[in-house]
Design a protein around this motif. Structure first.
Motif, mmCIF file in Angstrom:
data_model
loop_
_atom_site.group_PDB
_atom_site.id
_atom_site.type_symbol
_atom_site.label_atom_id
_atom_site.label_comp_id
_atom_site.label_asym_id
_atom_site.label_seq_id
_atom_site.Cartn_x
_atom_site.Cartn_y
_atom_site.Cartn_z
ATOM 1 N N ASP A 31 -2.909 -32.271 -54.050
ATOM 2 C CA ASP A 31 -2.891 -31.843 -55.437
ATOM 3 C C ASP A 31 -1.819 -30.759 -55.526
ATOM 4 O O ASP A 31 -1.975 -29.678 -54.952
ATOM 5 N N VAL A 32 -0.730 -31.062 -56.200
ATOM 6 C CA VAL A 32 0.408 -30.147 -56.282
ATOM 7 C C VAL A 32 -0.013 -28.777 -56.804
ATOM 8 O O VAL A 32 0.519 -27.752 -56.373
ATOM 9 N N ASN A 33 -0.999 -28.738 -57.683
ATOM 10 C CA ASN A 33 -1.436 -27.459 -58.254
ATOM 11 C C ASN A 33 -2.045 -26.516 -57.225
ATOM 12 O O ASN A 33 -2.065 -25.301 -57.432
ATOM 13 N N THR A 34 -2.513 -27.042 -56.102
ATOM 14 C CA THR A 34 -3.080 -26.172 -55.070
ATOM 15 C C THR A 34 -1.996 -25.400 -54.320
ATOM 16 O O THR A 34 -2.296 -24.427 -53.629
ATOM 17 N N LEU A 35 -0.749 -25.811 -54.466
ATOM 18 C CA LEU A 35 0.348 -25.171 -53.744
ATOM 19 C C LEU A 35 0.694 -23.794 -54.290
ATOM 20 O O LEU A 35 1.377 -23.017 -53.633
ATOM 21 N N ILE A 36 0.215 -23.477 -55.476
ATOM 22 C CA ILE A 36 0.517 -22.188 -56.106
ATOM 23 C C ILE A 36 0.030 -21.013 -55.254
ATOM 24 O O ILE A 36 0.616 -19.936 -55.277
ATOM 25 N N SER A 37 -1.007 -21.223 -54.476
ATOM 26 C CA SER A 37 -1.585 -20.120 -53.697
ATOM 27 C C SER A 37 -0.881 -19.881 -52.360
ATOM 28 O O SER A 37 -1.222 -18.930 -51.657
ATOM 29 N N LEU A 38 0.099 -20.694 -52.016
ATOM 30 C CA LEU A 38 0.794 -20.529 -50.739
ATOM 31 C C LEU A 38 1.801 -19.377 -50.805
ATOM 32 O O LEU A 38 2.215 -18.963 -51.892
#
Length: 171
Positions: A31-38
Motif C-alpha cells: 500500500d503506497v500510502n504506508t510509505l509516508i512513515s518511512l
C-alpha cells in the motif's frame, strides 16, 4: 518507422513474454500510502513522494493498467537512475530495464524499449540517445536482479544511496 508486426511471434517468444509478464504480477503488493512513515531519505519515502509529485502517471492497482508489481518496479527504476517521467526519462528507464534483461541474454530485452520509443516518438522527437544508451549500460552493470524477481520490499527502508551502492548503480 518500426512496426510491432515485424517482431518475432514464434511460440517460444510468446511463451517467454507470457512468463515474463506473469513473473511481475501478483503477490506481496504494498500500500503506497504506508510509505509516508518511512525515513525521509529512504527509497520507500522517495517512491511515495514520486507518486505525489506525478499524479498523472499510472499508479499501482489503477484500473486497466499494468500489473501493480510492474508499476512499482518501473517507478523504482526511475528513482534509482534519477530519471524523470517525461518522454526522455521513460526512454532512459526502458533502456535501463533492457540492460537488466540483456544480462540474462533475454530475447525479450528490446521489446519494452521499442514499445516506449514508439510511444515517445509520437510526443517528442529530440530525445537524448546518448543518455538513453548510458542508461542501458548502467542496467548491464547492475549486480543482482532488479527486475523479474526483485524483492524490493526489503530495500524500501534503506536510503537511496545505500540501495544504489548495494546494486552497483552509478550514473
Amino acid at each position: 518507422m518500426i512496426s510491432l508486426m515485424n517482431l518475432p511471434t514464434n511460440s517460444d517468444t510468446i511463451k517467454a513474454l507470457h512468463e515474463f509478464t506473469m513473473g511481475l504480477t501478483g503477490g506481496n503488493e504494498i500500500d503506497v500510502n504506508t510509505l509516508i512513515s518511512l525515513p525521509y531519505d529512504s527509497l520507500g519515502k522517495i517512491l511515495y513522494e514520486h507518486y505525489l509529485s506525478n499524479p498523472l502517471i499510472p499508479h499501482p492497482n489503477d484500473k486497466n493498467g499494468f500489473p501493480a508489481r510492474y508499476i512499482l518496479v518501473h517507478d523504482l527504476h526511475h528513482i534509482l537512475i534519477g530519471s524523470s517521467v517525461d518522454d526522455q526519462g521513460e526512454a532512459e528507464v526502458m533502456a535501463f530495464e533492457c540492460g537488466l534483461l540483456a544480462q540474462k541474454k533475454s530475447e525479450l530485452c528490446i521489446l519494452p524499449f521499442i514499445s516506449q520509443l514508439l510511444e515517445s516518438f509520437s510526443h517528442q522527437r529530440d530525445l537524448n540517445f546518448i543518455k538513453i544508451a548510458s542508461s542501458f549500460d548502467i542496467g548491464l552493470k547492475v549486480k543482482g536482479d532488479l527486475f523479474e524477481s526483485w524483492e524490493f520490499e526489503t530495500d524500501l527502508c534503506l536510503s537511496l544511496e545505500t540501495v544504489r551502492k548495494k546494486y552497483s548503480i552509478c550514473g
